[in-house]
Structure formats: structure tokens, C-alpha cells
Design a protein around this motif. Sequence first.
Motif, PDB file in Angstrom:
ATOM      1  N   THR A  84      57.373  27.434 -25.575  1.00 38.76           N
ATOM      2  CA  THR A  84      57.639  26.078 -25.110  1.00 38.76           C
ATOM      3  C   THR A  84      58.933  26.036 -24.307  1.00 38.76           C
ATOM      4  OG1 THR A  84      56.514  25.184 -27.037  1.00 38.76           O
ATOM      5  CG2 THR A  84      57.961  23.684 -25.867  1.00 38.76           C
ATOM      6  N   SER A  85      59.957  26.741 -24.793  1.00 37.72           N
ATOM      7  CA  SER A  85      61.223  26.691 -24.043  1.00 37.72           C
ATOM      8  C   SER A  85      61.112  27.447 -22.713  1.00 37.72           C
ATOM      9  CB  SER A  85      62.399  27.168 -24.901  1.00 37.72           C
ATOM     10  OG  SER A  85      62.301  28.530 -25.164  1.00 37.72           O
ATOM     11  N   GLU A 100      57.674  27.997 -30.307  1.00 39.34           N
ATOM     12  CA  GLU A 100      58.971  27.459 -29.878  1.00 39.34           C
ATOM     13  C   GLU A 100      59.497  28.193 -28.650  1.00 39.34           C
ATOM     14  OE1 GLU A 100      60.392  26.268 -34.417  1.00 39.34           O
ATOM     15  OE2 GLU A 100      61.510  27.801 -33.309  1.00 39.34           O
ATOM     16  N   GLU A 101      59.426  29.522 -28.706  1.00 34.12           N
ATOM     17  CA  GLU A 101      59.937  30.340 -27.591  1.00 34.12           C
ATOM     18  C   GLU A 101      59.140  30.076 -26.312  1.00 34.12           C
ATOM     19  OE1 GLU A 101      62.466  32.450 -27.502  1.00 34.12           O
ATOM     20  OE2 GLU A 101      62.958  32.848 -29.604  1.00 34.12           O
ATOM     21  N   HIS A 112      59.484  24.868 -20.499  1.00 35.49           N
ATOM     22  CA  HIS A 112      60.412  23.776 -20.163  1.00 35.49           C
ATOM     23  C   HIS A 112      61.426  24.218 -19.117  1.00 35.49           C
ATOM     24  CE1 HIS A 112      59.661  21.143 -23.962  1.00 35.49           C
ATOM     25  NE2 HIS A 112      58.759  21.004 -23.020  1.00 35.49           N
TER      26      HIS A 112
END
Length: 321
Positions: free
Chosen positions: A57-58, A54-55, A61
Motif C-alpha cells: 500500500t505504501s 501495508e508495504e 501511495h
Amino acid sequence: MEQTMEQTVALGVDIGGTNTSFGLVTRDGVCLVEKQIPTQADRPAEELFRRLSEEATSLLHASPELRLMGIGVGAPNANYYRGTIENPPNLSWQFVDVRKELHRTFDVPLAVTNDANAAALGEMLFGAAKGMKNFLEVTLGTGLGSGFVANGALIYGANGFAGELGHMLIVPNGRLCGCGRRGCLETYVSATGLCRTMRKMLEQQSTPSELRSFSTETVTAKRIAAAAAHGDALALHAFDVMCHTFAVGLANAVAFSEPEAIILFGGLTNAGALLFEPTKRYLEENLFSIYRNTVRLLPTGLPEGSAAILGSAALIWNEIA
Ligand SMILES: [Zn+2]
């Protein structure tokens, strides 16, 4: 043109007992952005990889111009061939399929190896071993790790666990090691090993020492180095004993792969000349004659803060190259 703005990066991940750090690293070894999350080693490994995914990916992004080329993971007891972490010390997991965990989110090449091997690749691509084809990387921290590069390639061995100099038997029936055997190099040569030597000297010898003002448990490698730097005879003696044992181990390692350099990495290297000078002297004394004056002993060329991330990212860049 938007396309000309694109920059390729590798995600470098360093899994430690307490924290997991990761960052996006360019082909030139620049860590553009990095972050740290708690490993929470008492929780299932899947949770760490979910949070990590998650980290990461952000981060990606937030910078749409970056294109992810692959993920390199450095971890204790990591197996390059299987892409797994197996019975790691200081972590409660028994078997983690790192490739499977990260492929849930990322469809890119993945490489996994132990932290010392990752440091060796980082050194070869971005640090003190740039351009070298034969060298030995030794990481000196709580324990002693190592990575051998021979003929331009990291030696992984038959099962992916090659290069564990820390568990070379150096003193028959010597100190008990965390691995269950006695006399392993890392029980003498590491921050822990240095403290064990120092405590024994403080107990058995009456020589005055500034370290006598500390309780046994608070005699740390950092304090021993500081005392030695002040000229404390007992602390200097502890360093000397460690360096001698280290040099004998290194002389044996040189006979195996004939490196052009031995590169030291990790917290203990902050001791500088206290570590390097006696180790080099004893190394020359102990080397087989054909190797004398041919092996350089060098400090790491990787920046302290992001060295582990650069090393893990180097796994990917090395394979792409
Ligand atoms: Zn051992």
C-alpha cells in the motif's frame, strides 16, 4: 491531463522460505519498484500478509500515477483453483487462504500458483519463451520444480498441482526424498542432488579432487561447479551423472507434451555449459526418434534479480490478456 500519466501495474509477490519479495510490474515486464521483507515462516501467515499489504500500500501511495490491476502470488504448494497455500515445505503454515488475506486490503483480481508455474508464465510473457505455445520450464535450485505450457496455456491439472517433475520416480527404490518416497528426480537433479552425488563419489572413490580440502558439509553445488570448471575429474563426473539422470527425466517429459523448448531457470543454471552441454547430448540420445533434434534447451530470459516477481506478476497480465 493527469489521466494520460496513469500507468497500470500488477503486484508480483514471491513467497520464499526466508524472504518474501514483491514488486510493481508493468505490462511490458518492467519491475518499477521492488522490496523484500522477511517471511518469518514460524509466525502465523496472517502476519506476513498484513505486513505485505501495508508495504505494498505504501509503495502504491508513493506513486499515485500507478493503477493496480491485480496481484499474482507465487509460493510453494500454492493452489491456483483454491487460491491457497497448502502444507508448504519449509514453512510452518498448513493452510493459508491467500485470496482472503489479500482481499482484506485490496479489491483487485488475485491469482496464486506455485513458483515454477509462475516462472513459466514469466518466461512466456517476458522471457525466453516469448511467442511459444508449447514449452517446459524447469527450475533448478534446492529442489526441482517445473511448469508445463501446452497449446498456449499453463497446465494446472485437476486439483491445481500439475507439473511436479521433481517428484517423477526416476530410480526405483533410489534415494529418499523429502516427500517420503524413494527415487524422485529432484534427489538426483538439483543443487542438493548434485551435492549428494558428489559426497558419495568423494567417499567411495580415491580419485584426487580439489573438493577433498572441504569438509563434507561444505561441499556446495557452487564449489562443485567451480571445481568442474577447473577440470576436476570427480566434479565433472558428478555433473555428468546428474545431467544424464536429468536428460532421461526430460526425455520422458517430452513424450508427454512435445515442447518446442525446455527452459532452465534457477541457481544451478549458473553452471552454464557444464549443465547444458551434457544434458542436451544425453537428451538427444534418449529421446524417442520422432522428437529428436526438435527440442531446444535454453537458459531463462528473465533477469536474475526480479525473475520471481516478474513471474508472479505475469499471472495477472496473462489473465488480463
Ligand atoms: Zn519426492
